[in-house]
Write a protein that holds these residues in place. Structure first.
Motif, PDB file in Angstrom:
ATOM      1  N   PRO A 182      78.189  -0.978  50.190  1.00 26.30           N
ATOM      2  CA  PRO A 182      78.590  -1.949  49.176  1.00 26.30           C
ATOM      3  C   PRO A 182      77.925  -3.298  49.387  1.00 26.30           C
ATOM      4  CG  PRO A 182      80.494  -0.816  50.106  1.00 26.30           C
ATOM      5  CD  PRO A 182      79.332  -0.469  50.973  1.00 26.30           C
ATOM      6  N   GLY A 183      77.579  -3.933  48.288  1.00 27.24           N
ATOM      7  CA  GLY A 183      76.996  -5.265  48.337  1.00 27.24           C
ATOM      8  C   GLY A 183      77.733  -6.194  47.383  1.00 27.24           C
ATOM      9  N   ALA A 184      77.605  -7.486  47.614  1.00 23.65           N
ATOM     10  CA  ALA A 184      78.251  -8.487  46.764  1.00 23.65           C
ATOM     11  C   ALA A 184      77.182  -9.310  46.056  1.00 23.65           C
ATOM     12  CB  ALA A 184      79.147  -9.394  47.601  1.00 23.65           C
ATOM     13  N   LEU A 185      77.459  -9.658  44.809  1.00 26.01           N
ATOM     14  CA  LEU A 185      76.545 -10.504  44.047  1.00 26.01           C
ATOM     15  C   LEU A 185      77.331 -11.675  43.475  1.00 26.01           C
ATOM     16  CD1 LEU A 185      73.523 -10.550  43.078  1.00 26.01           C
ATOM     17  CD2 LEU A 185      74.400  -9.758  40.882  1.00 26.01           C
ATOM     18  N   LEU A 186      76.973 -12.889  43.894  1.00 27.53           N
ATOM     19  CA  LEU A 186      77.559 -14.103  43.348  1.00 27.53           C
ATOM     20  C   LEU A 186      76.537 -14.731  42.409  1.00 27.53           C
ATOM     21  CD1 LEU A 186      79.103 -15.628  46.611  1.00 27.53           C
ATOM     22  CD2 LEU A 186      80.250 -14.241  44.871  1.00 27.53           C
TER      23      LEU A 186
END
Length: 255
Positions: A182-186
């Motif tokens: 999983p990755g996060a994108l802001l």
């Protein structure tokens, strides 16, 4: 090291990853409070990487057989010295040629664009930044929920840095896939509608911490690794401007 500024030799040692852990942490803390020096050190580290990428392969290249044949045809007593001189000369030619190729037009090392985190970040920017109605899953009005949710899914503490000093406001973020789970994108936006994204993912085996620069899919990317997480700031703005924002992000993550 005291609270005084470290001398240039110590900063170069930091950029070359030659400091012991305790000394490195103290220099990193000082750099976090001095963004211009941090930018200089990041540039040195990037140059070090470019030099290694360009020059290391030369060390493994064999001497041309024609040159060796001519050396061996000479006097036996001096053959060893001539072989050493030839090796040094051949290496110098290779290094100089690599230097010229690597510095033509001041282009970034495009091989860095093949890094998984750069590919992930550039693809995420290309897919989500043009969205008008649904650029994010969770809006900035739910900031606390957003960072708690993403931190849990990515497996590391995530914060959403304030980039108002650069003219960018947080829109929100979303959970996306990365090369390592999983990755996060802001996502951030300025008053003109121009957007930047901060991609964050888990980096199980990474050890590199210095800023690195790449271009991918018509956008610029600054990326680095800090602890178990990798970060990639992506946008269409000039390199120097993006680097300034990246430094602010790093400082916000390492108060």
């Amino acid at each position: 090291m005291t609270h005084n500024a470290p001398d240039e030799s110590l900063l170069h040692a930091y950029a070359d990853d030659q400091l012991a852990d305790a000394e490195r942490e103290r220099v990193a803390a000082w750099l976090a409070r001095n963004p211009q020096a941090a930018a200089d050190v990041a540039s040195w580290a990037e140059q070090r990487t470019l030099f290694h990428d360009a020059f290391d392969p030369v060390m493994d290249e064999p001497l041309p057989q024609a040159l060796l044949d001519r050396i061996d045809a000479g006097q036996p007593a001096s053959a060893g010295r001539w072989r050493m001189a030839a090796a040094i000369g051949w290496l110098a030619i290779g290094l100089f040629g690599g230097y010229l190729v690597g510095h033509q037009a001041g282009q970034p090392d495009t091989s860095l664009a093949q890094s998984p985190i750069v590919r992930d970040a550039a693809m995420a920017y290309a897919v989500y930044s043009p969205e008008v109605r649904h650029p994010v899953e969770v809006g900035a009005d739910q900031r606390e929920h957003l960072v708690a949710w993403l931190s849990k899914r990515v497996g590391g503490h995530i914060t959403a840095p304030d980039l108002q000093q650069h003219g960018y406001s947080l829109i929100g973020g979303r959970l996306i896939a990365s090369h390592d789970g999983p990755g996060a994108l802001l996502m951030y936006e300025d008053p003109t509608g121009q957007r930047l994204t901060l991609f964050i993912c888990h980096e199980e085996e990474a050890t590199e911490t210095a800023f690195r620069f790449a271009q991918a899919q018509d956008v610029n990317v600054f990326y680095w690794v800090d602890g178990p997480l990798g970060y990639a700031l992506t946008g269409p703005i000039p390199r120097e401007e993006l680097q300034a924002v990246a430094i602010s992000v790093y400082q916000a993550l390492n108060p």
